[in-house]
Scaffold this active site. Structure first.
Site, PDB file in Angstrom:
ATOM      1  N   HIS A 113       0.838  -1.318   0.079  1.00 24.57           N
ATOM      2  CA  HIS A 113      -0.096   0.047   0.097  1.00 24.57           C
ATOM      3  C   HIS A 113       0.765   1.350   0.096  1.00 24.57           C
ATOM      4  O   HIS A 113       0.161   2.419   0.192  1.00 24.57           O
ATOM      5  CB  HIS A 113      -1.008  -0.063   1.023  1.00 24.57           C
ATOM      6  CG  HIS A 113      -2.070   0.931   1.207  1.00 24.57           C
ATOM      7  ND1 HIS A 113      -2.182   1.935   1.988  1.00 24.57           N
ATOM      8  CD2 HIS A 113      -3.098   0.807   0.201  1.00 24.57           C
ATOM      9  CE1 HIS A 113      -3.444   2.547   1.762  1.00 24.57           C
ATOM     10  NE2 HIS A 113      -4.165   1.951   0.791  1.00 24.57           N
ATOM     11  N   LYS A 115       3.235   4.328  -0.895  1.00 20.89           N
ATOM     12  CA  LYS A 115       3.415   5.429  -2.157  1.00 20.89           C
ATOM     13  C   LYS A 115       4.545   6.184  -1.876  1.00 20.89           C
ATOM     14  O   LYS A 115       4.737   7.072  -1.376  1.00 20.89           O
ATOM     15  CB  LYS A 115       2.409   6.343  -2.432  1.00 20.89           C
ATOM     16  CG  LYS A 115       0.866   5.691  -2.803  1.00 20.89           C
ATOM     17  CD  LYS A 115       0.112   5.237  -1.657  1.00 20.89           C
ATOM     18  CE  LYS A 115      -1.111   4.778  -1.814  1.00 20.89           C
ATOM     19  NZ  LYS A 115      -2.126   4.271  -0.623  1.00 20.89           N
ATOM     20  N   ASP A 120      17.191   9.430  -8.400  1.00 24.10           N
ATOM     21  CA  ASP A 120      18.662   9.960  -8.089  1.00 24.10           C
ATOM     22  C   ASP A 120      19.117   9.737  -6.675  1.00 24.10           C
ATOM     23  O   ASP A 120      20.139  10.313  -6.478  1.00 24.10           O
ATOM     24  CB  ASP A 120      19.059  10.954  -8.665  1.00 24.10           C
ATOM     25  CG  ASP A 120      18.910  11.063 -10.489  1.00 24.10           C
ATOM     26  OD1 ASP A 120      18.907   9.903 -10.939  1.00 24.10           O
ATOM     27  OD2 ASP A 120      18.908  12.060 -11.080  1.00 24.10           O
ATOM     28  N   HIS A 297      -9.040  11.071   1.302  1.00 22.93           N
ATOM     29  CA  HIS A 297      -8.419  10.011   1.200  1.00 22.93           C
ATOM     30  C   HIS A 297      -6.961  10.190   1.831  1.00 22.93           C
ATOM     31  O   HIS A 297      -5.979   9.630   1.818  1.00 22.93           O
ATOM     32  CB  HIS A 297      -7.936   9.858  -0.525  1.00 22.93           C
ATOM     33  CG  HIS A 297      -7.088   8.605  -0.949  1.00 22.93           C
ATOM     34  ND1 HIS A 297      -5.959   8.483  -1.274  1.00 22.93           N
ATOM     35  CD2 HIS A 297      -7.820   7.273  -0.898  1.00 22.93           C
ATOM     36  CE1 HIS A 297      -5.549   7.205  -1.326  1.00 22.93           C
ATOM     37  NE2 HIS A 297      -6.834   6.528  -1.325  1.00 22.93           N
ATOM     38  N   LYS A 299      -4.190  10.535   4.745  1.00 26.38           N
ATOM     39  CA  LYS A 299      -3.589  10.265   5.835  1.00 26.38           C
ATOM     40  C   LYS A 299      -2.617  11.103   6.520  1.00 26.38           C
ATOM     41  O   LYS A 299      -1.449  10.713   6.365  1.00 26.38           O
ATOM     42  CB  LYS A 299      -2.933   8.712   5.647  1.00 26.38           C
ATOM     43  CG  LYS A 299      -4.042   7.929   4.735  1.00 26.38           C
ATOM     44  CD  LYS A 299      -3.723   8.048   3.205  1.00 26.38           C
ATOM     45  CE  LYS A 299      -4.083   7.085   2.341  1.00 26.38           C
ATOM     46  NZ  LYS A 299      -5.726   6.583   2.467  1.00 26.38           N
ATOM     47  N   ASP A 304       0.626  19.567  18.273  1.00 33.73           N
ATOM     48  CA  ASP A 304       1.282  20.888  18.984  1.00 33.73           C
ATOM     49  C   ASP A 304       1.631  21.635  17.906  1.00 33.73           C
ATOM     50  O   ASP A 304       1.125  21.695  16.833  1.00 33.73           O
ATOM     51  CB  ASP A 304       2.322  20.293  20.022  1.00 33.73           C
ATOM     52  CG  ASP A 304       1.810  19.722  21.264  1.00 33.73           C
ATOM     53  OD1 ASP A 304       0.474  19.879  21.436  1.00 33.73           O
ATOM     54  OD2 ASP A 304       2.401  18.990  22.053  1.00 33.73           O
TER      55      ASP A 304
END
Length: 421
Positions: A113, A115, A120, A297, A299, A304
Site C-alpha cells: 500500500h 506510495k 537519483d 483520501h 492520511k 502541538d
C-alpha cells in the site's frame, strides 16, 4: 530498518494531484541515474499515461527505472502499456503476496500500500496519492482530497536504502540468472545527501516482520506527549483500543483534539460502526468534523506546533495490521504550521462538525447493530493476521499476468481497487 530522527531536511507539503503529479513527472524527466517508484494503484488513464511516458523517455536515455505496483490495486494494465515499459527497459514488479489457489488469490487483505518515489537518490516523495485521474479536481465530485510531501536532504538517503532493500527482499526467490543480471547492472551506491533544511524527520514503515506496529506506536507516543492541539485527518479511522484510549486521555486533560473524517463513506458498515466510535470520542471531548466536498483520501496528522506525519497508512485494521505501509514523521514548526493552515481551512469551509446532541442516544437494536459493526470492523483483519506471515514476493509484470492472476479475485474494476485505499 531502524526508525530514527534524521536532521537537516527540507520538506514541502503537496496537496492533491494538481501539486503532486507535475513535481514527480518533472523530477523523472530530469533524472540522470535512477527512478525507484512504489504505488498501490496505477491506472491506465490520463495520469497513468503521463507517468508511463515519463518513465519510457527516462529509461530510453539510460536511467534505471524500477516500478513496483500492487496486483490487487493495479489489475487492469494492458499488454501494450506493460510491453512498452518493458521494451524501454523499465522493470515493473508486481507485489504478489501468495500463489493463487485454483485461480483465486487467497490473501486479498495483504497489500503493498506504500506510495514512494526516489529519484537519483537526491529527491523523494511519500504520501497517499496514487497514479490515477481521480486525484485531480477535474475528475468531478469523486475527485479525492489527499496529500504527499517532497523531501530533500539526508532522509532521502534512508528512503533510497529502504526502497532498494524492498526490491532485493521481494526478488530473492527469482532465478539465479535474474539475480546475476541485476548484480551486473547495479549502479554505484549513491552518497548520503547533505543537509538541505531545518526539519528533523524519520521514515516509519509497517510490515509483517519486525515493524508490525511501528506507525501506530509513533502515533500513540505523540498523543501521550501532546499538550496543546491534535488534528488527525484520515480516510478510514478505526484504530486500536490503545490508540483510542490515548486520544480520549489527551482530550480529557485539555488538549484540543480534532478528527477530520469522511462524511460520505463508501461502505454502509463504516457509517454504522462510526456511530459507536463517535459517541465514545465526543463524550471524552474530541471534536469530529465530517469532510463533505469530495472523498477524503488523506492520511495526515499534526500534534502541538512541531510534530506531523504524512504517508500511506490509514488508521484502520487493514493498514495497522496487514498492509505494507510507509509514513514520514516530521518535526518542524514551519511544516506543522503549513499543514495546520490547510486542515483548518478544510474544517472551516468544507466540513460539518458533529455535535453530540445531534446524534441522539444509541439504544436497543441500533446500539446492538452499531456495537457489532464497530467491533467486527475493528477486529476482522486482526484475525486474518493470525494466518502464517508470508515473505512478500515481487514478480516481473509480464503481459496478461496481472489480469490472469486477479481476474477471479473480484478486482477487475478500477472502482473495486480504489474503494478502500
Amino acid at each position: 530498518m531502524n526508525s530514527k530522527w534524521i536532521e537537516g531536511n527540507d520538506i514541502r507539503l503537496l496537496e492533491n494531484g494538481e501539486e503532486f503529479f507535475p513535481r514527480v513527472f518533472e523530477c523523472i524527466a530530469n533524472a540522470k541515474q535512477e527512478v525507484v517508484l512504489e504505488t498501490f494503484i496505477l491506472f491506465e488513464d490520463k495520469v497513468g499515461k503521463q507517468l508511463h511516458e515519463a518513465l519510457v523517455v527516462a529509461a530510453r536515455r539510460g536511467v534505471q527505472c524500477d516500478v513496483t505496483i500492487d496486483g490487487f490495486g493495479s489489475p487492469d494494465l494492458s499488454d501494450m502499456f506493460l510491453g512498452t515499459l518493458r521494451e524501454a527497459g523499465v522493470r515493473v514488479h508486481v507485489f504478489d503476496p501468495g500463489k493463487p489457489f485454483m485461480g483465486h488469490r487467497l490473501n486479498l487483505l495483504r497489500r503493498m500500500h506504500r506510495k514512494i518515489v526516489v529519484v537519483d537518490g537526491t529527491i523523494a516523495f511519500i504520501g497517499g496519492i496514487n497514479y490515477s485521474a481521480d486525484h485531480l479536481g477535474d475528475f468531478g465530485p469523486e475527485a479525492k482530497q489527499d496529500y504527499s510531501v517532497e523531501i530533500h536532504g539526508p532522509l532521502v538517503s534512508e528512503m533510497h536504502r529502504f526502497t532498494h532493500g524492498a526490491l532485493i527482499q521481494g526478488q530473492r526467490y527469482q532465478r539465479v540468472r535474474d539475480w546475476w543480471r541485476q548484480r551486473r547492472n547495479a549502479r554505484t551506491p549513491m552518497a548520503d545527501q547533505p543537509r538541505a533544511g531545518t526539519a528533523a524527520a524519520m521514515l516509519v514503515v509497517r510490515d509483517n516482520g519486525d515493524h508490525w506496529n511501528d506507525i501506530e506506536r509513533h502515533y500513540r507516543i505523540a498523543l501521550r506527549a501532546a499538550r496543546d492541539r491534535v488534528v488527525i485527518a484520515n480516510a478510514y479511522f478505526f484504530p486500536g483500543y490503545r490508540f483510542m484510549k490515548e486520544m480520549k486521555r489527551a482530550a480529557r486533560r485539555g488538549v484540543d483534539v480534532r478528527l477530520i473524517l469522511q462524511g460520505m463513506p463508501d461502505m454502509p458498515i463504516v457509517k454504522t460502526a462510526a456511530m459507536m466510535l463517535y459517541h465514545q470520542l465526543l463524550r471524552a471531548g474530541v471534536r469530529i468534523y465530517e469532510y463533505r466536498d469530495r472523498p477524503l483520501h488523506g492520511k495526515v496528522a499534526l500534534m502541538d506546533d512541531e510534530w506531523a506525519t504524512v504517508g500511506s497508512s490509514n488508521l484502520d485494521p487493514l493498514s495497522l495490521a496487514l498492509n505494507l505501509e510507509a509514513n514520514v514523521i516530521i518535526r518542524d514548526r514551519a511544516f506543522n504550521q503549513d499543514l495546520y493552515g490547510r486542515l483548518e481551512k478544510l474544517m472551516c469551509a468544507s466540513c460539518n462538525e458533529i455535535k453530540r446532541e445531534e446524534l441522539g442516544e444509541l439504544r436497543g437494536v441500533a446500539l446492538v447493530r452499531s456495537w457489532v459493526a464497530y467491533h467486527f470492523t475493528r477486529l476482522y483483519p486482526g484475525w486474518a493476521s493470525w494466518l502464517p506471515r508470508h515473505v512478500p514476493r515481487l514478480l516481473p509484470a509480464l503481459a496478461g499476468r496481472i489480469q490472469a492472476a486477479y481476474a477471479n479475485a473480484g478486482s477487475g474494476k478500477h472502482a473495486a481497487a480504489s474503494a478502500k485505499d
